[in-house]
Enzyme design. Structure first.
Site, PDB file in Angstrom:
ATOM      1  N   CYS A  24     -21.254 -13.981  -2.687  1.00 30.62           N
ATOM      2  CA  CYS A  24     -20.159 -13.041  -2.841  1.00 30.62           C
ATOM      3  C   CYS A  24     -18.900 -13.745  -3.359  1.00 30.62           C
ATOM      4  O   CYS A  24     -18.332 -14.592  -2.668  1.00 30.62           O
ATOM      5  CB  CYS A  24     -19.920 -12.365  -1.489  1.00 30.62           C
ATOM      6  N   CYS A  68     -15.615 -13.462  -1.350  1.00 36.06           N
ATOM      7  CA  CYS A  68     -15.695 -14.238  -0.106  1.00 36.06           C
ATOM      8  C   CYS A  68     -15.251 -15.669  -0.363  1.00 36.06           C
ATOM      9  O   CYS A  68     -14.523 -16.262   0.442  1.00 36.06           O
ATOM     10  CB  CYS A  68     -17.124 -14.259   0.440  1.00 36.06           C
TER      11      CYS A  68
END
Lengths: 652, 130
Positions: B45, B48
């Protein structure tokens, strides 16, 4: 077509008995009565007139209001005792007084619906006689749409099982069906478990499309397109160059000599996106209240599945209905050393650069992979046993092959691999059936896919399997065992396409839990092959149309064209697009459309709707094109194959 | 094991129960009476990864007042699902087993710091230093 018994039953159920009461000298009474009588002559099985003619206005009003007070009886129909429900009926004082009843008797208790006076009766008759929409399959008015007549499977709302519906396989079809069923109130669970490929590759929830099919394929195809644009197009549009660098080559711009491509970056970003989708689907199932079990399922009997989780622990789950949506897996190469080959299961997450590649097979999977690997600069050879893209339009398949050859893909035709051996450097030496051999870094086997049914335990539940492809035959997605259903790639005869599985899954869920009777329409599904020259098509191939309808009944319009954006790039001088319409000569109906060129998927989608509506070739030709595009070439098709004239497009 | 965000990685459901929710059955004093900031993330991700340095800095700022943990939604999908995490990155700040603050998406350091301040203030733990 519905069975005779069903037709008679539905006819009896829908016959309207129309009562018209009034006095004989009333013009409105006579008009309403004669219109209904005429309809009764035209549709004797669907409508019947019962006339109540009173000799005088007084006699009529005596019956309607003062004496028998028929109108009050009608107004009270269907309501609690003594209460007047229908005020319109209670206040109707004029002639005629019309109503629908369950029979021909004249009692108020038989009344099913109050129609009203003359105007109301004529309105009712107009809507009764209005033409219904013609079904897409051209079914005649009055015959009704084809219904999906499934065998009753014994499902009852108070069944004793864990789930109303257990779905085996969390791919395109399984997920769509499970979410639709859950939204209709069913208790649903999805079992999804990926058995590692022979090379050891695994992936998450979402099935073939998301993990090792459409999604990573399209992204990698895009990588190849970007490479092509950067090398062949950009410099000629002035992008990334200056006049000074152009001067060096006789004042002309030239192709960019880009050799670098990072497989690592491509693979990583593609895989990150795929993982994001895995996560999204898990969240999605949870939000739609579908239970997700990461376990492998095997049938024990028609209502029980044995489950095995990744640690090997076993359990059981019971269900009223089961949907098999396990899809397919690549068929392995069977020659000695065939296990050295990878498949489409592995290529999109390959942890090393593919290097020099041999693609075995001429399916769209093989050609799409060969296409993008070549496009990103790898050395690619394709080994073809007989013809390219079996099942697709022959002319278009050949044009795809020619384009790929001109792009540098090597083809070895009429051969199969007979032996594969690992070399000292860790590469693979492949010997072909013509005796030749060569060394590759990667061998990609794409020779076909078979249904993933071997260890499902289908024999325990009496579901038949086609031994040729391990797929499950079905009628209206119902297998030989009534409470076991099947959709998607694992269903015999189903086009191996994600949207088909999704539609079939939703339509089945609606039939199982939503009271629908509409079958899935598998006809005229548009599809696109994402080879370097993209190919979009809907309907019949020219070959299939000729063999089914005969040469004398089919007209083929065709055209080669150069997309405007290609005109500026010298290296594209030999590249051309192509489009073709296969038409029924007598009805002018379009049987099939074919397009080779950029953005084939986008070009084709709208024509899918046109085909669904049964468009004629003149409809396509009468459509004003969008200019300048490649899609508009369809609207200016005029040269027929039969004429022998030059099919190259002219100017503006 | 220290995660990329600087926080300690939670690798099991039990560890989540003990270190974040605070196991009521464990003998007092309870493992930590400090609020626990939990970052739910995954290696694939992008946002993230952008959040990691933000969490690291916040961790430094509140070093004595805040515990920081990280959970990979790939490894512990059930813990994430039960915590109601539907997108990542998501930061949940727990105290006494209850969620006091939720931050969804990648945010700037001052935004995250403000959220931590709010929790500490509500808990009466915002000190006078600084």
């Amino acid at each position: 077509m519905a069975s005779p018994a069903a037709a008679a039953a539905s006819a009896a159920a829908t016959k309207s008995v129309v009562h018209v009461a009034g006095y004989t000298s009333c013009g409105f009474f006579r008009r309403a009565s004669s219109v209904v009588a005429s309809l009764g002559l035209l549709f004797p099985h669907r409508i019947q007139l019962v006339e109540h003619a009173f000799p005088s206005r007084e006699a009529y009003r005596e019956w309607l209001i003062h004496g028998t007070n028929f109108r009050e009886g009608v107004a009270k129909v269907g309501t609690k005792e003594g209460k007047v429900g229908n005020l319109r009926a209670a206040n109707h004082a004029s002639s005629p007084f019309c109503w629908l009843a369950s029979g021909t008797g004249d009692g108020a208790e038989d009344v099913t619906e109050f129609i009203g006076g003359c105007d109301d009766a004529l309105d009712w008759c107009r809507s009764f006689a209005s033409p219904k929409a013609v079904a897409p399959n051209g079914a005649e008015e009055g015959k009704g749409e084809e219904e999906a007549t499934m065998v009753p499977d014994g499902h009852a709302p108070d069944h004793p099982y864990d789930y109303d519906l257990l779905v085996l396989g969390g791919g395109s079809g399984g997920l769509a069906a499970s979410k639709e069923a859950s939204s209709l109130g069913a208790r649903v669970a999805v079992l999804d478990y990926v058995k590692p490929s022979p090379a050891g590759t695994k992936w998450g929830l979402g099935g073939t499309c998301v993990n090792v099919g459409c999604i990573p394929k399209k992204l990698m195809h895009h990588a190849a397109q970007l490479s092509e644009h950067a090398k062949l197009d950009a410099p000629h549009y002035g992008v990334g160059v200056s006049e000074k660098t152009a001067e060096e080559w006789m004042g002309m711009s030239r192709d960019a000599d880009i050799k670098e491509h990072s497989w690592d970056i491509l693979r990583q970003n593609v895989q990150n996106h795929v993982r994001g989708l895995n996560f999204k689907y898990r969240v999605d199932l949870r939000e739609k209240e579908v239970t997700y079990l990461n376990q492998l399922g095997t049938f024990l009997d028609a209502h029980t599945i044995e489950t095995t989780d990744k640690k090997g622990h076993k359990g059981t789950v019971t269900f009223s209905r089961c949907l098999v949506a396990v899809g397919g897996r690549p068929a392995p190469i069977s020659c000695p050393g065939g296990e050295l080959a990878i498949s489409s299961d592995d290529v999109f997450s390959l942890d090393r650069d593919p290097g020099k590649v041999l693609c075995v097979g001429a399916s769209y999977i093989s050609l799409e992979c060969a296409g993008f690997l070549n496009g990103i600069g790898r050395d690619v050879t394709v080994a073809v046993r007989s013809i390219l893209l079996r099942g697709f339009d022959r002319e278009c398949a050949d044009l795809i092959g020619a384009y790929m050859k001109s792009e540098g893909v090597k083809f070895r035709e009429g051969v199969v691999p007979t032996k594969m051996e690992k070399t000292a450097e860790g590469k693979i030496e492949v010997t072909l059936s013509d005796g030749s051999s060569d060394v590759y870094d990667t061998v990609l086997g794409a020779i076909g896919r078979t249904g993933d049914t071997a260890r499902l335990g289908l024999s325990n539940v009496g579901v038949a399997v086609n031994p040729k492809n391990a797929k499950i035959p079905a009628k209206f997605e119902q297998t030989s065992t009534p409470n076991v259903y099947v959709i998607g790639d694992v269903m015999d005869g189903c086009p191996e396409l994600t949207p088909v599985a999704i539609h079939a899954g939703k339509s089945l869920a609606r039939r199982l839990f939503g009271g629908s009777t509409r079958p899935m329409d598998y006809r005229n599904v548009c599809t696109t092959v994402f080879t370097p020259l993209e190919y979009g098509t809907v309907g019949y191939s020219e070959d299939d149309a000729l063999s089914e309808f005969g040469k004398e009944n089919v007209e083929v319009y065709h055209k080669y064209f150069v997309p405007l954006e290609w005109s500026v790039s010298p290296s594209r001088a030999e590249h051309r697009g192509f489009c073709k319409a296969v038409v029924d000569k007598h009805t002018n109906k379009v049987l099939g459309l074919h397009y080779l060129g950029p953005n084939a998927g986008e070009v084709m989608q709208g024509f899918g709707t046109a085909m669904k509506l049964g468009c004629a070739f003149d409809d396509v030709r009468d459509t004003v094109g969008i200019h300048p595009t490649t899609a508009e070439e369809f609207t200016t098709l005029s040269v027929t194959k039969a004429s022998g004239e030059d099919a190259a497009a002219g100017g503006c | 094991m220290v995660a990329k965000s600087g926080g300690k990685m939670i690798v099991s459901t039990d560890q989540f129960r003990d270190e974040v929710l605070g196991d009521p059955s464990s003998p007092p004093p309870s493992p930590s009476s400090l609020p626990v900031l939990v970052l739910f993330s995954a290696p694939w991700c992008g946002p993230c990864r952008l959040t990691n340095p933000v969490v690291k800095e916040v961790m430094k700022l509140y070093s004595s007042k805040l515990e920081v943990r990280e959970i990979s939604t790939d490894d512990l999908p059930d813990v994430a699902a039960r915590a109601g995490v539907t997108s990542i990155p998501t930061i949940l700040i727990y105290h006494d087993g209850k969620v006091r603050e939720t931050i969804v998406g990648c945010v700037a350091k001052n935004v995250l710091a403000r959220a931590v301040d709010k929790v500490l203030e509500d808990l009466g733990m915002l000190g006078d230093d600084e």
